[in-house]
Design a protein around this motif. Structure first.
Motif, PDB file in Angstrom:
ATOM      1  N   ASP A 268      43.226  -2.390  -7.713  1.00  0.00           N
ATOM      2  CA  ASP A 268      43.347  -2.591  -6.267  1.00  0.00           C
ATOM      3  C   ASP A 268      44.611  -3.379  -5.925  1.00  0.00           C
ATOM      4  N   ILE A 269      44.888  -4.407  -6.720  1.00  0.00           N
ATOM      5  CA  ILE A 269      46.079  -5.226  -6.468  1.00  0.00           C
ATOM      6  C   ILE A 269      47.342  -4.402  -6.696  1.00  0.00           C
ATOM      7  N   GLY A 270      47.343  -3.576  -7.735  1.00  0.00           N
ATOM      8  CA  GLY A 270      48.481  -2.700  -7.963  1.00  0.00           C
ATOM      9  C   GLY A 270      48.727  -1.770  -6.786  1.00  0.00           C
ATOM     10  N   GLY A 271      47.648  -1.247  -6.206  1.00  0.00           N
ATOM     11  CA  GLY A 271      47.784  -0.401  -5.025  1.00  0.00           C
ATOM     12  C   GLY A 271      48.332  -1.162  -3.837  1.00  0.00           C
ATOM     13  N   PHE A 272      47.886  -2.405  -3.686  1.00  0.00           N
ATOM     14  CA  PHE A 272      48.397  -3.237  -2.596  1.00  0.00           C
ATOM     15  C   PHE A 272      49.875  -3.525  -2.783  1.00  0.00           C
TER      16      PHE A 272
END
Length: 246
Positions: free
Chosen positions: A142-146
């Motif tokens: 999720d953080i990578g997507g953000f």
């Protein structure tokens, strides 16, 4: 208020060890880009350089002038800096500024043109701000997507790793590349309560993150705060310092 938050953060920064890597000399003309409330500007002045603190935020500049009335602070968009703005200088310091530019090569090249031949650039930036373990693999994804979404909007959460290549692309010679210890951003072990409070304040002003996660924002924030407070906490985040000469 943001100035109060910046002042509280000063206790966790290691500017003395960073500035020890910079080829400072008395009488140099230096710009402190993104000067905030003027902490580094004042330290540079104490080293005997002729320094101008530069920022775009009126509230931060007002606090800087209040704290350091004998120093010069100017309102200026550092993304449009030209050699004619303040004249070509001997050195540029910029801490936690490069993340605001998706094209790091372009902004470093712009700043390099504002420095005399043989002058220096010293840039500090965070790499992987939200990289804190323990965390679930789903949260990491999720953080990578953000991060990818933020980069499309012009903000680089992983720009720390891009500083040295950008310096070399601008024709500079890197004389130091390393990381800085930081008791708020890059540390191992559980965060004390004041650091947790500082992270809560940071999340409260990360409007892009809130918009990206929507209804899930509170859960993501809680998971990150739990990671920071965990006895098993380990930071993947790094505070990167790169110093280069022309």
């Amino acid at each position: 208020m943001l100035p109060d938050e910046y002042e509280r953060q000063e206790r966790w920064r290691r500017w003395d060890s960073a500035l020890a890597r910079v080829p400072l000399a008395r009488g140099q003309r230096v710009l402190d880009l993104g000067c905030g409330v003027g902490a580094v500007t004042a330290t540079l002045a104490q080293a005997g350089v002729d320094v101008i603190g530069v920022d775009l935020d009126d509230t931060l500049l007002a606090r800087a002038r209040q704290r350091h009335p004998g120093l010069r602070f100017e309102k200026q968009d550092v993304g449009t800096l030209e050699p004619s703005t303040f004249g070509r200088v001997d050195g540029i310091w910029a801490s936690f500024v490069a993340a605001y530019f998706a094209d790091v090569d372009a902004i470093v090249a712009r700043w390099r043109r504002c420095v005399v031949d043989g002058g220096w650039l010293a840039l500090v930036e965070i790499d992987d701000l939200l990289g804190h373990e323990p965390r679930a693999s789903a949260l990491a994804a999720d953080i990578g997507g953000f991060y990818a979404s933020a980069r499309e909007r012009g903000y680089g959460f992983e720009n720390g790793r891009r500083l040295a290549p950008a310096m070399r692309a601008a024709g500079l010679t890197v004389i130091h590349e390393g990381t800085l210890d930081d008791d708020e951003l890059a540390f191992d072990g559980p965060a004390p309560s004041d650091v947790i409070d500082a992270w809560r304040a940071r999340f409260a002003r990360m409007h892009g993150m809130r918009a990206h996660f929507g209804a899930r924002f509170a859960d993501v924030e809680r998971a990150l705060l739990d990671s920071l407070a965990s006895p098993a906490h380990r930071s993947l985040c790094r505070v990167v310092l790169v110093v280069a000469r022309g």
